[in-house]
Design an enzyme around this catalytic site. Structure first.
Site, PDB file in Angstrom:
ATOM      1  N   SER A 141       0.673  -1.250   0.048  1.00 36.96           N
ATOM      2  CA  SER A 141      -0.065  -0.112  -0.129  1.00 36.96           C
ATOM      3  C   SER A 141       0.736   1.333   0.044  1.00 36.96           C
ATOM      4  CB  SER A 141      -0.732   0.026   1.242  1.00 36.96           C
ATOM      5  OG  SER A 141      -1.538   1.171   1.387  1.00 36.96           O
ATOM      6  N   TYR A 159      -3.555  -0.663  10.229  1.00 39.58           N
ATOM      7  CA  TYR A 159      -3.623  -1.137   8.608  1.00 39.58           C
ATOM      8  C   TYR A 159      -2.093  -1.006   8.116  1.00 39.58           C
ATOM      9  CZ  TYR A 159      -4.582  -0.856   3.744  1.00 39.58           C
ATOM     10  OH  TYR A 159      -4.493  -1.211   2.498  1.00 39.58           O
ATOM     11  N   LYS A 163       0.715  -3.139   6.357  1.00 41.59           N
ATOM     12  CA  LYS A 163       1.304  -3.199   5.171  1.00 41.59           C
ATOM     13  C   LYS A 163       2.746  -2.729   4.857  1.00 41.59           C
ATOM     14  CE  LYS A 163      -2.457  -4.095   2.766  1.00 41.59           C
ATOM     15  NZ  LYS A 163      -2.174  -5.215   1.745  1.00 41.59           N
TER      16      LYS A 163
END
Length: 260
Positions: A141, A159, A163
Site C-alpha cells: 500500500s 492497517y 502493510k
C-alpha cells in the site's frame, strides 16, 4: 514484455477490486489464472467472466494452513505456477489509541501480512524440486511507506503497520530468495475497490487530493512494473512526496546528533 502464454498465475483476493482486475488482465495476456477469495459469489462471477482458463478456489487466508493448501492446489492444476499475486487484504479504520487488539486486529495482520509470508514460503517449497524460477508480487500500500497526507486522521495506523510489514518482509525475502524468486511489491494509492466503494458509492465524488483510480488502471501499472522488473511498483506520484518527511526527519536527527 513478459509472455504469459501457457503460464499459470495465482491471484489471491481475486473476487473483486485489484485482484479481479489483475486476473482479467493476466487472462487477456494468455495466462491461466487460479482465483482465490473468501467471497464465493464474487469469485464465481469473476471466474465465469474469464471462462475455462480460470479456476476459482474459496479460501480464508487468515487460517494458518490455508496458504500452503492453496499453493499446492494452484500448482497441481496445470503442473506449474509461474506467478503468484499475493493480493488479498482487508481494511481497518480504528485509531491505535482506541484499538483493543482483539480478534479483529489479529485477523488484519493474519490476512494482510502473515498470509503473504506463508504464501511465499509455500511457493518456494513447490518450486524447489524442479528448480523452476518463480515470480511473486505482494500487494502492499502507499501506507507501506508513510502516513500519506491525504488520509491522515482516518485511523489507518494498524492497517499501515500491517502493510509496512509487507514491504520490509518482501525486502528481506528478495535478499534471501533472489536465486529462486523474483519479488515485487505493488504499492497502490487510493483504488476504487469495495474497501472504498462501501463508503463512497459514486467515485466521481472522491476528494481530488486522494487521486482515486480504478482497479483496471492499477492492474495495468502492476503488469507494467512486472514487465520492467521493478521491485517497488507505486501507482501514484504523490507517494514520493509522502515519503520525504521521513527521510528529511532522519537526516535532521543525524545532523543534530553529530553523526553527519
Amino acid at each position: 514484455m513478459i509472455d504469459y502464454t501457457n503460464t499459470t498465475a495465482l491471484i489471491t483476493g481475486g473476487g473483486s477490486g485489484i485482484g479481479k482486475a489483475l486476473a482479467e488482465a493476466l487472462a487477456a495476456r494468455g495466462a491461466a489464472v487460479v482465483l482465490a477469495d473468501v467471497n464465493a459469489a464474487g469469485l464465481e462471477a469473476v471466474a465465469a467472466g474469464i471462462g475455462a482458463n480460470a479456476l476459482p478456489v474459496v479460501v480464508d487466508l487468515a487460517k494458518p494452513e490455508a496458504a500452503a493448501e492453496l499453493i499446492e492446489r494452484a500448482f497441481t492444476w496445470r503442473g506449474r505456477l509461474d506467478l503468484v499475486c499475493s493480493n488479498a487484504g482487508i481494511g481497518h479504520n480504528k485509531k491505535i489509541k482506541n484499538e483493543p487488539l482483539g480478534p479483529e486486529t489479529e485477523r488484519l495482520f493474519a490476512v494482510n501480512l502473515f498470509a503473504a509470508v506463508r504464501i511465499a514460503q509455500a511457493y518456494l517449497r513447490v518450486l524447489e524440486p524442479s528448480g523452476a524460477r518463480g515470480r511473486l508480487m505482494i500487494t502492499g500500500s502507499e501506507n507501506s511507506l508513510s502516513a500519506p497526507a491525504a488520509v491522515k486522521g482516518r485511523g489507518l495506523g494498524l492497517y499501515g503497520a500491517s502493510k509496512h510489514g509487507v514491504l520490509i518482509a518482501a525486502e528481506w525475502l528478495r535478499d534471501e530468495s533472489g536465486d529462486a524468486l523474483d519479488v515485487h511489491v505493488l504499492m497502490p494509492g487510493a483504488v476504487y475497490t469495495p474497501l472504498i466503494s462501501r463508503g463512497l458509492p459514486d467515485p466521481t465524488k472522491a476528494p481530488p487530493q486522494i487521486g482515486l483510480i480504478m482497479p483496471e488502471q492499477c492492474a495495468a501499472l502492476a503488469l507494467k512494473g512486472l514487465d520492467l522488473g521493478l521491485f517497488y511498483i507505486p501507482t501514484h506520484a504523490h507517494i514520493a512526496d509522502d515519503i520525504r518527511p521521513r527521510y528529511e526527519g532522519v537526516a535532521a536527527a543525524l545532523k543534530a546528533l553529530g553523526l553527519r
